[in-house]
Design a protein around this motif. Sequence first.
Motif, PDB file in Angstrom:
ATOM      1  N   ASN A   4      42.937  -2.394 -60.048  1.00 46.64           N
ATOM      2  CA  ASN A   4      44.328  -2.793 -59.958  1.00 46.64           C
ATOM      3  C   ASN A   4      45.179  -1.538 -59.767  1.00 46.64           C
ATOM      4  O   ASN A   4      44.960  -0.521 -60.443  1.00 46.64           O
ATOM      5  N   ASP A  40      49.206  -0.182 -59.482  1.00 49.11           N
ATOM      6  CA  ASP A  40      50.656  -0.331 -59.510  1.00 49.11           C
ATOM      7  C   ASP A  40      51.257   0.786 -58.668  1.00 49.11           C
ATOM      8  O   ASP A  40      51.010   1.965 -58.930  1.00 49.11           O
ATOM      9  N   TRP A  63      49.879  -8.682 -55.364  1.00 45.28           N
ATOM     10  CA  TRP A  63      49.908  -9.058 -56.778  1.00 45.28           C
ATOM     11  C   TRP A  63      50.685 -10.351 -56.977  1.00 45.28           C
ATOM     12  O   TRP A  63      51.765 -10.530 -56.418  1.00 45.28           O
ATOM     13  N   ARG A  99      50.281  -4.078 -57.130  1.00 48.48           N
ATOM     14  CA  ARG A  99      51.608  -4.507 -57.570  1.00 48.48           C
ATOM     15  C   ARG A  99      52.627  -3.491 -57.058  1.00 48.48           C
ATOM     16  O   ARG A  99      52.679  -2.359 -57.541  1.00 48.48           O
ATOM     17  N   ASP A 149      59.658  -5.553 -59.305  1.00 48.74           N
ATOM     18  CA  ASP A 149      58.651  -5.998 -58.347  1.00 48.74           C
ATOM     19  C   ASP A 149      59.268  -6.234 -56.965  1.00 48.74           C
ATOM     20  O   ASP A 149      60.422  -6.652 -56.831  1.00 48.74           O
TER      21      ASP A 149
END
Length: 601
Positions: A430, A432, A475, A484, A572
């Motif tokens: 994952n 970010d 995401w 994300r 986001d």
Amino acid sequence: MSRSIIRDAFRVTPNALAGPSRVSSISRYIPITFQDPSKHYRRYATAPIVGGSVEPIRRSHPHQHPAFESLSTELSSSQPCFGARGDEIELLTSPQMFYGRLLEMIKRARRRILISSLYIGTEESELVEAIRQAINSNPQLRVTFILDYHRSTRLSRSKNISDLSPSTAHMLLPLVEAFPDRCEVWLYRSPNLRGLMEKIVPERYDEGWGTWHGKWYGVDDEVLISGANLASSYFTNRQDRYIHFKSNPSLLSYLTSLTRLFTQYSYLLHHSPPAHISPTHTVPLPNLSPSPESESKSIPVNISRASLIWPSASIHPRRFSTHALATLTAFQNSWKASNSNRSRRVDIDTWFWPVIQSGVLGIKEEEKTLMKVWNAVKKSFDNHTSNSQEKIDEKMHVRPQDGQVKIDLTSGYFGLYKEYKKQVLDSPANVDVIAASPKANGFYGSKGFSRLIPEGYTLLESRFYKDAVRRGRDWTEEKAAGIRLKEWEKQGWTYHSKGIWISPSNSTIPGNTNLNPSINTNPFVTFIGSSNLSTRSLNLDTELSLVLITSSPTLRKSLAQEVKTINKDSKDVNDITFKAEDRKVSLLARILVALGVEGML
């Protein structure tokens, strides 16, 4: 370059350089001093190559997964390595802390001050005065600046010379004149801009062909590594990252030696060079006419003889890439050879590896090093992919996370280098990703073509998002997995942070919030320094960054706080974001990106 020159460049002799060398005479810079360029390099080496081989650091270091144990060994086999205790390192969290710490360091300087930056803001009289007072108070203190040629000689547009120095070079000139034996100002000029382009490119855009971009600030045995320059916005409302090594003489000796090596490819600022210096190796500073305001206030503007001096006739000021590649390679090898000597402390829990990136010189250490980091991330998943479903506890719904990691990545200028973009999209972890919103971009609201830069980054960011969607890596809260994408925005601030953090993963199956409390999810790897992780950083600018691996609970907690602080002002991003009216990209911005300007952003 002949084979003999390259061979001599690698035949390094030890030389313990404790600080900037004494400047006793302008004759040192007369461009006939160094007949053999490789001999010039020998003066700047500090660590010998023993028997032509490199001894790797053998002490094991606790990591979250064997892949990162291997990474530590790989990095020590390819890069200079330094160690410290986590409590000897502090991560500063704000521009105000950065400026305050820098002033504190300068005020306690006794032996050496080393400043490397893109430029110093012409309004920074307090900083320059602090350096002046330090030199006055300490007869043994020596100061070395290395800055970018174009950015530091660019004249300001202020109409009142009494309020603002015309350029960084003009601002520092009084220091050079007052302390000619103890203060050096060097201006590095990328060799990429030359020939016809050098003549036709407007002054404001010459930085598009590459800059001196490394940011390190050293005093005695202390070092500050950052991505921040030395100007008012970087001290007030421009968020960056800052790492302070409270006492690491080896690291500062390395940076001092690296600076000294680069001076052979830089211009020396001198207030009044002797007449016999060849005009072909000097560039005069603009001779400003005093304004009525400066005359009435008796402001000194006598700079008619101030010049920039190229130090050696044997090195061409626009064609030194091959020479620099040889000497920098030898320099890094010499420090790498002495890695084991710096690993003898039994209390070290933090290791860090400096990486130099200068695409125009052929130095690509950052690219090679970060590929090793991405490979380690992939390896940490390899042993779990095939049987992960069998290991899921059906009652607790917790994923097996032994050794697996998550990644946080950020850049204030989000034009990710193509290979880094590929690694993010291909990674099993994952990720970010935090970019600056258009309003947090340093070029937001500027004039001329630079006003299009935030639009260009919006276009690049939207394309990255679409790539993630096509790959099924975007995401969503339902999946709780993938990439994300976020944007940082804070009222009245701009965003300049960049770097990577790697942390142990403790995510859960979608729809369940159970976590494993035994997993310490604080980062244990970070990449920090001047690089924006962009195409420009990799290909045009000269950068210095660090890969750091630590098992220190204190330092890992600080790294986690860094990520938390950045996320606090991040939101986001999704397809709705890029469809908004205020995010439309103009045709001109699209054309500029299509023409390849992306690589210069």
